[in-house]
Structure formats: structure tokens, C-alpha cells
Design a protein around this motif. Structure first.
Motif, PDB file in Angstrom:
ATOM      1  N   THR A 170       9.561 -28.108  -1.604  1.00 12.74           N
ATOM      2  CA  THR A 170      10.599 -27.174  -0.852  1.00 12.74           C
ATOM      3  C   THR A 170      10.016 -26.218   0.300  1.00 12.74           C
ATOM      4  N   TYR A 171       8.849 -25.626  -0.151  1.00  7.09           N
ATOM      5  CA  TYR A 171       8.097 -24.678   0.889  1.00  7.09           C
ATOM      6  C   TYR A 171       6.575 -25.191   0.763  1.00  7.09           C
ATOM      7  N   PRO A 172       6.420 -26.324   1.359  1.00  4.20           N
ATOM      8  CA  PRO A 172       4.874 -26.857   1.361  1.00  4.20           C
ATOM      9  C   PRO A 172       3.815 -26.015   2.231  1.00  4.20           C
ATOM     10  N   LEU A 173       4.695 -25.255   3.228  1.00  2.00           N
ATOM     11  CA  LEU A 173       3.426 -24.396   4.063  1.00  2.00           C
ATOM     12  C   LEU A 173       3.347 -22.954   3.308  1.00  2.00           C
ATOM     13  N   TYR A 174       4.269 -22.389   2.714  1.00  2.00           N
ATOM     14  CA  TYR A 174       3.996 -21.220   2.076  1.00  2.00           C
ATOM     15  C   TYR A 174       3.959 -21.096   0.498  1.00  2.00           C
ATOM     16  N   TYR A 175       4.212 -22.189  -0.357  1.00  2.00           N
ATOM     17  CA  TYR A 175       4.101 -22.051  -1.512  1.00  2.00           C
ATOM     18  C   TYR A 175       2.667 -21.512  -2.133  1.00  2.00           C
ATOM     19  N   THR A 176       1.834 -21.901  -1.701  1.00  2.00           N
ATOM     20  CA  THR A 176       0.338 -21.417  -2.241  1.00  2.00           C
ATOM     21  C   THR A 176       0.569 -19.851  -2.099  1.00  2.00           C
ATOM     22  N   ASP A 177       0.875 -19.181  -1.082  1.00  2.00           N
ATOM     23  CA  ASP A 177       0.959 -17.705  -0.918  1.00  2.00           C
ATOM     24  C   ASP A 177       1.875 -17.194  -2.138  1.00  2.00           C
ATOM     25  N   HIS A 178       3.008 -17.558  -2.206  1.00  2.00           N
ATOM     26  CA  HIS A 178       3.931 -17.286  -3.360  1.00  2.00           C
ATOM     27  C   HIS A 178       3.443 -17.475  -4.688  1.00  2.00           C
ATOM     28  N   TYR A 179       2.846 -18.377  -5.034  1.00  2.00           N
ATOM     29  CA  TYR A 179       2.066 -18.694  -6.346  1.00  2.00           C
ATOM     30  C   TYR A 179       0.921 -17.718  -6.287  1.00  2.00           C
ATOM     31  N   GLN A 180       0.341 -17.456  -5.406  1.00  2.00           N
ATOM     32  CA  GLN A 180      -0.954 -16.614  -5.754  1.00  2.00           C
ATOM     33  C   GLN A 180      -0.584 -15.087  -5.951  1.00  2.00           C
ATOM     34  N   LEU A 181       0.672 -14.735  -5.297  1.00  2.00           N
ATOM     35  CA  LEU A 181       1.145 -13.501  -5.375  1.00  2.00           C
ATOM     36  C   LEU A 181       1.629 -13.334  -6.892  1.00  2.00           C
ATOM     37  N   LEU A 182       2.230 -14.247  -7.393  1.00  2.00           N
ATOM     38  CA  LEU A 182       2.794 -14.080  -8.910  1.00  2.00           C
ATOM     39  C   LEU A 182       1.693 -13.912  -9.908  1.00  2.00           C
ATOM     40  N   LEU A 183       0.372 -14.767  -9.687  1.00  2.00           N
ATOM     41  CA  LEU A 183      -0.489 -14.486 -10.373  1.00  2.00           C
ATOM     42  C   LEU A 183      -1.027 -13.185 -10.370  1.00  2.00           C
ATOM     43  N   LYS A 184      -1.349 -12.660  -9.226  1.00  2.00           N
ATOM     44  CA  LYS A 184      -1.534 -10.920  -8.751  1.00  2.00           C
ATOM     45  C   LYS A 184      -0.836 -10.168  -9.629  1.00  2.00           C
ATOM     46  N   ILE A 185       0.695 -10.306  -9.586  1.00  2.00           N
ATOM     47  CA  ILE A 185       1.397  -9.486 -10.361  1.00  2.00           C
ATOM     48  C   ILE A 185       1.329  -9.622 -11.926  1.00  2.00           C
ATOM     49  N   ARG A 186       1.154 -11.013 -12.300  1.00  2.00           N
ATOM     50  CA  ARG A 186       0.735 -11.199 -13.595  1.00  2.00           C
ATOM     51  C   ARG A 186      -0.232 -10.309 -14.014  1.00  2.00           C
ATOM     52  N   ASP A 187      -1.405 -10.572 -13.328  1.00  2.00           N
ATOM     53  CA  ASP A 187      -2.933  -9.794 -14.024  1.00  2.00           C
ATOM     54  C   ASP A 187      -2.813  -8.246 -13.837  1.00  2.00           C
ATOM     55  N   GLU A 188      -1.734  -7.773 -13.024  1.00  2.00           N
ATOM     56  CA  GLU A 188      -1.709  -6.364 -12.983  1.00  2.00           C
ATOM     57  C   GLU A 188      -0.997  -5.902 -13.986  1.00  2.00           C
ATOM     58  N   TYR A 189       0.284  -6.463 -14.272  1.00  2.00           N
ATOM     59  CA  TYR A 189       1.059  -6.145 -15.286  1.00  2.00           C
ATOM     60  C   TYR A 189       0.010  -6.340 -16.908  1.00  2.00           C
ATOM     61  N   PHE A 190      -0.658  -7.057 -17.033  1.00  2.00           N
ATOM     62  CA  PHE A 190      -1.368  -7.219 -18.113  1.00  2.00           C
ATOM     63  C   PHE A 190      -2.831  -6.127 -18.173  1.00  2.00           C
ATOM     64  N   SER A 191      -2.797  -5.603 -17.285  1.00  2.96           N
ATOM     65  CA  SER A 191      -4.262  -4.906 -16.987  1.00  2.96           C
ATOM     66  C   SER A 191      -3.738  -3.356 -17.636  1.00  2.96           C
ATOM     67  N   ASP A 192      -4.896  -2.613 -17.583  1.00  4.86           N
ATOM     68  CA  ASP A 192      -4.871  -1.118 -18.114  1.00  4.86           C
ATOM     69  C   ASP A 192      -4.693  -0.339 -16.777  1.00  4.86           C
ATOM     70  N   ASN A 193      -4.386  -0.668 -15.753  1.00  4.94           N
ATOM     71  CA  ASN A 193      -4.467   0.179 -14.640  1.00  4.94           C
ATOM     72  C   ASN A 193      -3.055   1.177 -14.512  1.00  4.94           C
ATOM     73  N   ASN A 194      -3.255   2.507 -14.192  1.00  2.00           N
ATOM     74  CA  ASN A 194      -2.366   3.233 -14.411  1.00  2.00           C
ATOM     75  C   ASN A 194      -1.319   3.155 -13.075  1.00  2.00           C
ATOM     76  N   LEU A 195      -1.925   2.208 -12.096  1.00  7.95           N
ATOM     77  CA  LEU A 195      -1.146   2.334 -10.905  1.00  7.95           C
ATOM     78  C   LEU A 195      -0.315   0.926 -10.832  1.00  7.95           C
ATOM     79  N   ARG A 196      -0.331   0.283 -12.100  1.00  7.51           N
ATOM     80  CA  ARG A 196       0.043  -1.147 -12.063  1.00  7.51           C
ATOM     81  C   ARG A 196       1.563  -1.381 -11.429  1.00  7.51           C
ATOM     82  N   GLU A 197       2.345  -0.364 -11.879  1.00  8.37           N
ATOM     83  CA  GLU A 197       3.863  -0.472 -11.249  1.00  8.37           C
ATOM     84  C   GLU A 197       3.814  -0.516  -9.719  1.00  8.37           C
ATOM     85  N   PRO A 198       3.331   0.678  -9.166  1.00  3.93           N
ATOM     86  CA  PRO A 198       3.544   0.433  -7.700  1.00  3.93           C
ATOM     87  C   PRO A 198       2.736  -0.826  -7.132  1.00  3.93           C
ATOM     88  N   LEU A 199       1.527  -1.072  -7.716  1.00  8.76           N
ATOM     89  CA  LEU A 199       0.956  -2.370  -7.389  1.00  8.76           C
ATOM     90  C   LEU A 199       1.641  -3.690  -7.329  1.00  8.76           C
TER      91      LEU A 199
END
Length: 299
Positions: free
Chosen positions: A128-157
Motif C-alpha cells: 500500500t505504501y511501497p516508498l514510505y513503508y520503511t520510514d513508518h515501520y522504523q518510527l514505530l520501532l523508535k516509539i516502542r523503544d522509547e516507551y520501554f526505556s527509563d528515559n524521563n523525557l520519553r512521553e515528548p519523544l
């Protein structure tokens, strides 16, 4: 994998009462993410949070209204807030579930043009989004990693990544043939700029007594041309989108118990309480009073 993504607090599970899911965010947060391995189905339900589902192992089946999405690993499905959906899990497997308050993002200037598009389910994968899929996928992985980190600034990130995620989605729609498949790229961008003026206008004036003719004049189109373009761009007709905007406004007001239902109807642009109740029931599958009771019971 499951051990790596333990919830920040214990005892978290999905709770559906009737057709309403109680979304338990972390204290002081408007985001919830979990690595879900439950072989459990959920009958048709809704919640006020936007949801993104991305299978990690095995398929996951989601039915929204009468449309069935069989998600393969790494497919991404966006479920708008308030949409009735049915979840079917395989006997084994895992998926990442993201829930968040989209109103935090939707208030940012410029996002009004994306709202009609994001009011519908969106499937993002290599097809459905061949040119942009990888960007979306990588952003979701970054969101996942921030959420499960102990970073105090994880919500704004996390919200910065979510904004980036939706901006990428908007750009992909503009830069491909999705919105206006039969119009040259240069003219397509001009049309979208004019429609963005309309969406910004509706974002400010949706409470007023608007007509199709008056809004078409703002864009500089005939009523019939505007109707076709608006539908192509947003996936909704003009009056359906106007109702959507007004109901979203009402949702925000209903969380304040000191404001009466009648006042909310008028402040949201409805000419009568009966029209408001009927429209709200149609779009949210509950009455305004029931919505308020559900919200107040869980916050």
C-alpha cells in the motif's frame, strides 16, 4: 522478546465492558504500548484512543465495520478513535499495540488537512505504501523503544515520533497518486493547497451554520467540482466531515461535567439537541450521556 517489553507497571490487561474498552494509560500519560501475546478475541468495541496494531509473529485479524484486515507480520493498521472494531487472535503469535490520545497532535496547526484521511482505517505495508513503508515501520520501532526505556523525557519523544509518523503519512498521500490519481502532480499540489485552506477554515468555523455552497466559494470551486474533490481528498463527503468535526468537539466538552448536554450541542455547532443526540449515537454507538458516564467512570 516478551521479557524485554514488560509493562512499566504490573497488572495491565485489556478490559472491555459491553462495547466499550477501558484504556488504562500510565499515570499522567496519554500513551499505552504493549507487546501482546494473548490468544484472545475481542468482540466489536470502541475506545476514545487512536490505536495502531503491528503484528510481530503470526497474523492478526481486525474487522472494522464490515471490512476485514488480515494483518501479516510488520503490517501496520491505524484504527481511528471511536471506531467499532473486532479483534481475532491466532492460537499463538505476538503483536505490538499502540494506544494514544490523538487530540494532543490534532490541535497542532496544519494537522486539520490530515484529519479526514485519519478518520478512516489505514493499512500500511509494502504493497500500500511501497516508498514510505520503511520510514513508518522504523518510527514505530523508535516509539516502542522509547516507551520501554527509563528515559524521563520519553512521553515528548514519543509524541515527536508520532508527529513525524503522521507527517510522513500526509506527505506520502500528497506525493503519490492516492488523492487525485488522474491529475498531474503540479496541479494536484495546487488543489491540495486550496483544500487545505478549506480544512483550516472548517477547523475554525465548524460551529457556524455552514453550507456546501459557501465553503466551495472559499476554495474557488463550483459546488459540484468541490464536492468531487473533497470526497477524493478526504474519503468523506462535506457534510459527513462537518458532522465528524462537530462530534469530535463534543467529545472534548463531554469530559467536563459542569457543561450541560444542551450547551455542548450548541457549542459544537448543532442546531438542536435531538439532532445532536441522533448524530452522536450514529457515530459513537452511544448517547452523549452514556459517553460522559463511561469517561467519568474511568478517569
Amino acid at each position: 522478546m516478551a521479557e524485554k517489553y514488560q509493562q512499566p507497571i504490573e497488572g495491565f490487561s485489556r478490559i472491555v465492558e459491553g462495547n466499550y474498552e477501558i484504556v488504562h494509560f500510565l499515570t499522567g500519560s496519554t500513551i499505552r504500548i504493549w507487546y501482546n501475546q494473548e490468544a484472545q478475541d475481542f468482540s466489536s468495541h470502541w475506545h476514545p484512543a487512536m490505536e495502531i496494531i503491528m503484528p510481530v509473529e503470526n497474523i492478526y485479524t481486525v474487522t472494522i465495520h464490515e471490512t476485514k484486515f488480515v494483518l501479516n507480520p510488520n503490517d501496520i493498521l491505524i484504527i481511528p478513535a471511536g471506531e467499532l472494531h473486532h479483534l481475532m487472535a491466532p492460537p499463538c503469535g505476538a503483536r505490538l499495540i499502540y494506544m494514544f490520545d490523538f487530540s494532543v497532535i490534532s490541535k497542532i496547526k496544519g494537522f486539520s488537512s490530515l484529519l479526514p484521511f485519519l478518520a478512516q482505517p489505514i493499512l500500511i505495508n509494502q504493497e500500500t505504501y511501497p516508498l514510505y513503508y520503511t520510514d513508518h515501520y522504523q518510527l514505530l520501532l523508535k516509539i516502542r523503544d522509547e516507551y520501554f526505556s527509563d528515559n524521563n523525557l520519553r512521553e515528548p519523544l514519543i509524541y515527536s515520533h508520532l508527529i513525524n509518523f503522521f507527517v510522513h503519512l500526509g506527505r506520502s498521500r500528497i506525493n503519490t497518486d492516492m488523492a487525485f490519481p488522474y491529475i498531474h502532480t503540479t496541479k494536484r499540489k495546487d488543489l491540495i493547497e486550496k483544500l487545505n485552506i478549506v480544512f483550516d477554515y472548517l477547523d475554525t468555523h465548524y460551529r457556524e451554520n455552514l453550507t456546501l455552497d459557501s465553503v466551495a466559494d472559499i476554495a474557488g470551486f463550483s459546488k459540484f467540482h468541490f464536492t468531487r474533490l473533497f470526497k477524493q481528498c478526504s474519503g468523506q463527503n462535506f457534510y459527513d466531515y462537518l458532522c465528524y468535526k462537530r462530534i469530535k468537539s463534543a467529545e472534548l466538552l463531554l469530559v467536563h461535567p459542569e457543561i450541560t448536554i444542551t450547551e455542548i450541542a450548541l457549542q459544537s455547532g448543532f442546531s438542536s439537541i435531538s439532532t445532536f443526540n441522533r448524530t452522536f449515537k450514529k457515530l459513537k454507538n452511544c448517547t452523549p450521556s452514556e459517553y460522559r458516564a463511561l469517561y467519568c467512570a474511568n478517569y
